[in-house]
Scaffold this active site. Sequence first.
Site, short mmCIF file in Angstrom:
data_model
loop_
_atom_site.label_atom_id
_atom_site.label_comp_id
_atom_site.label_asym_id
_atom_site.label_seq_id
_atom_site.Cartn_x
_atom_site.Cartn_y
_atom_site.Cartn_z
CG ASP A 38 4.65 39.70 -9.86
OD1 ASP A 38 4.36 40.65 -10.15
OD2 ASP A 38 5.13 38.04 -10.42
CG ASP A 65 1.66 37.04 -12.70
OD1 ASP A 65 2.30 37.16 -13.26
OD2 ASP A 65 1.48 35.53 -11.72
CG HIS A 82 -2.63 35.38 -14.56
ND1 HIS A 82 -1.68 35.61 -15.72
CD2 HIS A 82 -1.80 34.89 -13.64
CE1 HIS A 82 0.02 35.59 -15.36
NE2 HIS A 82 -0.68 34.96 -14.31
CB SER A 89 -0.02 30.06 -16.39
OG SER A 89 -0.86 30.88 -15.76
CG HIS A 128 -1.03 32.16 -10.30
ND1 HIS A 128 -1.02 31.45 -11.39
CD2 HIS A 128 -0.29 33.06 -10.59
CE1 HIS A 128 -0.56 31.62 -11.97
NE2 HIS A 128 0.66 32.95 -11.96
CE LYS A 185 5.13 40.36 -13.28
NZ LYS A 185 4.55 38.61 -13.46
CD GLU A 211 3.15 33.25 -17.58
OE1 GLU A 211 2.52 34.05 -17.35
OE2 GLU A 211 3.09 32.11 -16.75
CB ALA A 229 9.29 33.79 -7.70
CB CYS A 263 7.45 37.24 -11.36
SG CYS A 263 7.11 36.65 -12.55
C1 VGL Z 1 5.00 33.41 -11.52
C2 VGL Z 1 4.06 31.95 -12.01
C3 VGL Z 1 3.58 32.25 -12.61
C4 VGL Z 1 5.74 35.08 -10.62
C5 VGL Z 1 4.08 34.22 -11.78
O1 VGL Z 1 5.33 35.63 -10.20
O2 VGL Z 1 7.19 34.92 -10.27
N1 VGL Z 1 5.46 32.29 -10.99
N2 VGL Z 1 3.09 33.50 -12.65
ZN ZN Z 2 1.65 34.23 -13.50
#
Ligand code: VGL
Ligand code: ZN
Length: 192
Positions: A14, A52, A54, A60, A75, A100, A107, A135, A139
Amino acid sequence: MRIDPARDALIVVDVQRDFCPGGALAVREGDEIVPLINQVIPRFEHLFFTRDWHPADHCSFSPKPQFVDKSWPAHCVQGTTGAEFHPLLLLPENAVIISKGVTSDKEAYSGFDNTPLAELLKKRHIQRLFICGLATDYCVKATALDGLKNGFTVVLFADACRGVDIPPGTVEETWRELRDAGALSCSTGDLA
Ligand code: VGL
Ligand code: ZN
């Protein structure tokens, strides 16, 4: 740390605009890991970049995101600039992109969650995963734990990860959990 290009895979988690400073869900210093990742990419033959990805109405997303309860500002919406990989991230031709969190109602923090990742790794006879990205506390963590559950040796490039860290201390706790689960860590500079 010596890489075996036939049996090792790099999983970059990510590293997208929205998770970097200026993005919708910016992780502090998220962009600082890009040059470190770029340095190790050429050492690997098996490369996987998760993203990510979405829909605009993902479950979320909240207009009043609380973060601690895993509600987030919108996001990484499919097809938007924020969902793009960081513009300086090297993306070799042979890299596999793993999307994903692609449906509204589910989620997915882990790169293994409802993706072909495990199957692809097994088909290529991969034994060890090197993981880095964003993060750390979401993830990256979920991907590393699922890697272990799938029977892979997991090594985190600790210097090439950054986390949300809300509340502060969450990232530190994450490293403890990862170590307790059996994940190893090293630095991008440790590659022989
Ligand atoms: C993530 C919060 C929401 C990540 C993804 O990539 O860690 N964190 N969606
Ligand atoms: Zn996300």
